[in-house]
Every structure is written in C-alpha cells, then in structure tokens.
Design a protein around this motif. Structure first.
Motif, PDB file in Angstrom:
ATOM      1  N   SER A  19      -5.230  -3.232  -6.836  1.00  0.00           N
ATOM      2  CA  SER A  19      -4.045  -3.548  -6.046  1.00  0.00           C
ATOM      3  C   SER A  19      -4.295  -4.722  -5.095  1.00  0.00           C
ATOM      4  N   HIS A  20      -3.271  -5.567  -4.950  1.00  0.00           N
ATOM      5  CA  HIS A  20      -3.378  -6.646  -3.966  1.00  0.00           C
ATOM      6  C   HIS A  20      -3.547  -6.102  -2.549  1.00  0.00           C
ATOM      7  N   GLY A  21      -3.153  -4.852  -2.357  1.00  0.00           N
ATOM      8  CA  GLY A  21      -3.315  -4.241  -1.048  1.00  0.00           C
ATOM      9  C   GLY A  21      -4.763  -4.068  -0.630  1.00  0.00           C
ATOM     10  N   ALA A  22      -5.686  -4.212  -1.584  1.00  0.00           N
ATOM     11  CA  ALA A  22      -7.106  -4.074  -1.264  1.00  0.00           C
ATOM     12  C   ALA A  22      -7.681  -5.341  -0.644  1.00  0.00           C
ATOM     13  N   ILE A  23      -7.015  -6.473  -0.850  1.00  0.00           N
ATOM     14  CA  ILE A  23      -7.579  -7.758  -0.428  1.00  0.00           C
ATOM     15  C   ILE A  23      -7.964  -7.790   1.054  1.00  0.00           C
ATOM     16  N   PRO A  24      -7.096  -7.346   1.982  1.00  0.00           N
ATOM     17  CA  PRO A  24      -7.465  -7.416   3.405  1.00  0.00           C
ATOM     18  C   PRO A  24      -8.648  -6.524   3.774  1.00  0.00           C
ATOM     19  N   HIS A  25      -8.999  -5.578   2.889  1.00  0.00           N
ATOM     20  CA  HIS A  25     -10.057  -4.625   3.208  1.00  0.00           C
ATOM     21  C   HIS A  25     -11.375  -4.960   2.510  1.00  0.00           C
ATOM     22  N   PHE A  26     -11.432  -6.116   1.857  1.00  0.00           N
ATOM     23  CA  PHE A  26     -12.620  -6.486   1.087  1.00  0.00           C
ATOM     24  C   PHE A  26     -13.878  -6.515   1.950  1.00  0.00           C
ATOM     25  N   ARG A  27     -13.811  -7.152   3.096  1.00  0.00           N
ATOM     26  CA  ARG A  27     -15.008  -7.268   3.942  1.00  0.00           C
ATOM     27  C   ARG A  27     -15.460  -5.892   4.454  1.00  0.00           C
ATOM     28  N   LYS A  28     -14.498  -5.087   4.849  1.00  0.00           N
ATOM     29  CA  LYS A  28     -14.834  -3.733   5.306  1.00  0.00           C
ATOM     30  C   LYS A  28     -15.513  -2.950   4.191  1.00  0.00           C
ATOM     31  N   PHE A  29     -15.016  -3.108   2.972  1.00  0.00           N
ATOM     32  CA  PHE A  29     -15.604  -2.411   1.836  1.00  0.00           C
ATOM     33  C   PHE A  29     -17.044  -2.868   1.608  1.00  0.00           C
ATOM     34  N   VAL A  81     -15.254 -15.910   0.470  1.00  0.00           N
ATOM     35  CA  VAL A  81     -16.496 -16.471  -0.074  1.00  0.00           C
ATOM     36  C   VAL A  81     -17.342 -17.041   1.059  1.00  0.00           C
ATOM     37  N   GLU A  82     -16.698 -17.745   1.985  1.00  0.00           N
ATOM     38  CA  GLU A  82     -17.407 -18.278   3.155  1.00  0.00           C
ATOM     39  C   GLU A  82     -18.069 -17.149   3.944  1.00  0.00           C
TER      40      GLU A  82
END
Length: 204
Positions: free
Chosen positions: A89-99, A123-124
C-alpha cells in the motif's frame, strides 16, 4: 506463496532474540520500469533458500519474507509478474524509516526492491544513517526497455514512464549521494546473472 519453512516459528523467535546489531547491511534495488528489478529479485531469492521461506508482517502495511537471517520487504508470489513492494500500500511510504529503524537490529540483512520506497529523500536518509547500505540502480537501453514493455503488454502512459525515469535521474545526479549509488546495466540474461552474483556476495 510457495512453501513455508517447517521451523517458521522457531526461526522467527531466534531472529527476534538474537539482536544481530544496530547496523545491518541494507540493500535497495531501484530503476525505471522494465529494467529487470523484480526478475533479479526473484532469482536472488531462489538462490538464498529455494522454496523455504516464511511470510510475516512485522509492522502493519509491511508484508515481508524471511530467508534465513535476511528480511525481504514484500511478498513474491510464484507466477505473478509484479510482487515485492509494488503490491504494498502507498500508505506504507511515510512509515518506511520507522520500519527500517524497528527491524534493522533484528536482521543481518534487509533487502528492498522496487519503486515504492525508492524516493530521493529516503535513499538519502538510508545512505546517511547506514554506512554499509548498498543502493543499486538498474538501467537498460531504450530499445530493450521498449521491447520488454511490449513483451509484458504494459499499458502505462508515456507521461507516467517519463516521471519514473525523472525520479531515478534525480537520484543519480544528486551530488550528495551519487558516489554511493551502484549503477548497473541489465540488458541481457548474462548481465542479470552477473548482478545477481554481485548482490549474493553481499548477502553471504
């Protein structure tokens, strides 16, 4: 989704308790559409553990596969052209770093393939935070790209494709991270095999 490892619960418990370290090797694989990202990833997974793996969801919206001490983000069902992060889900994108911060102490390696999280700012962040992070960008000639689109029967509009190419171009030309990006040509089966072996060396 293939065979599930017989010792799934035991392996998962061990992985959670081993606290491997604060900085695992994280591998990201990106590239414009039809550069062979998913095909490469499936061939890597087959080498890692064949049909023996476990399916988990360590965080909501983040389905993953376990291959030994390696966490792969996304599911790769047999017989499907698209899988991995493309189905997340695109809803996961904002939580990538937390994951990544949550899971990185638990695994020897984490592998992320596909466009879903392959954004310049993430990526940065990954390169800055994890010294051993390996970021690959796959490229093919325009002729090869067009042929692969035809072979797959793709229906994406050229405007959308240009947007994806532009996104990758912005990553490759960013002065702060471009020296850390591994650009690899993937125009043939031989090139794909060579790249697979390169990445497998990182994971072994």
């Amino acid at each position: 989704y293939g065979s599930i490892g017989k010792n799934r619960e035991e392996n998962w418990k061990v992985c959670r308790e081993c606290n491997i370290g604060e900085f695992p090797m994280i591998i990201m694989i990106g590239g414009a559409p039809c550069t062979g990202k998913s095909t490469l990833m499936r061939s890597i997974l087959q080498e890692l553990s064949g049909d023996e793996y476990a399916l988990i969801e360590p965080m909501k919206l983040f389905p993953c596969q376990i291959h030994g001490d390696i966490l792969v983000i996304g599911y790769y069902p047999e017989g499907e052209t698209f899988g991995g992060t493309d189905k997340i889900s695109h809803g996961a994108i904002p939580h990538f770093r937390k994951f990544i911060e949550q899971e990185s102490p638990k695994w020897l390696h984490i592998v992320v393939e596909g466009d879903r999280f392959f954004r310049l700012k993430d990526v940065e962040w990954l390169i800055e935070k994890y010294d051993d992070a390996q970021v690959y960008v796959l490229e093919v000639t325009r002729e090869v790209e067009e042929q692969r689109h035809k072979d797959r029967g793709d229906t994406q509009k050229e405007v959308w494709l240009k947007g994806r190419r532009s996104q990758i171009g912005n990553i490759l030309t960013n002065m702060f991270i471009r020296d850390r990006i591994k650009v690899r040509q993937n125009n043939s089966e031989e090139a794909g095999e060579s790249l697979k072996q390169e990445i497998l060396k990182c994971l072994n």
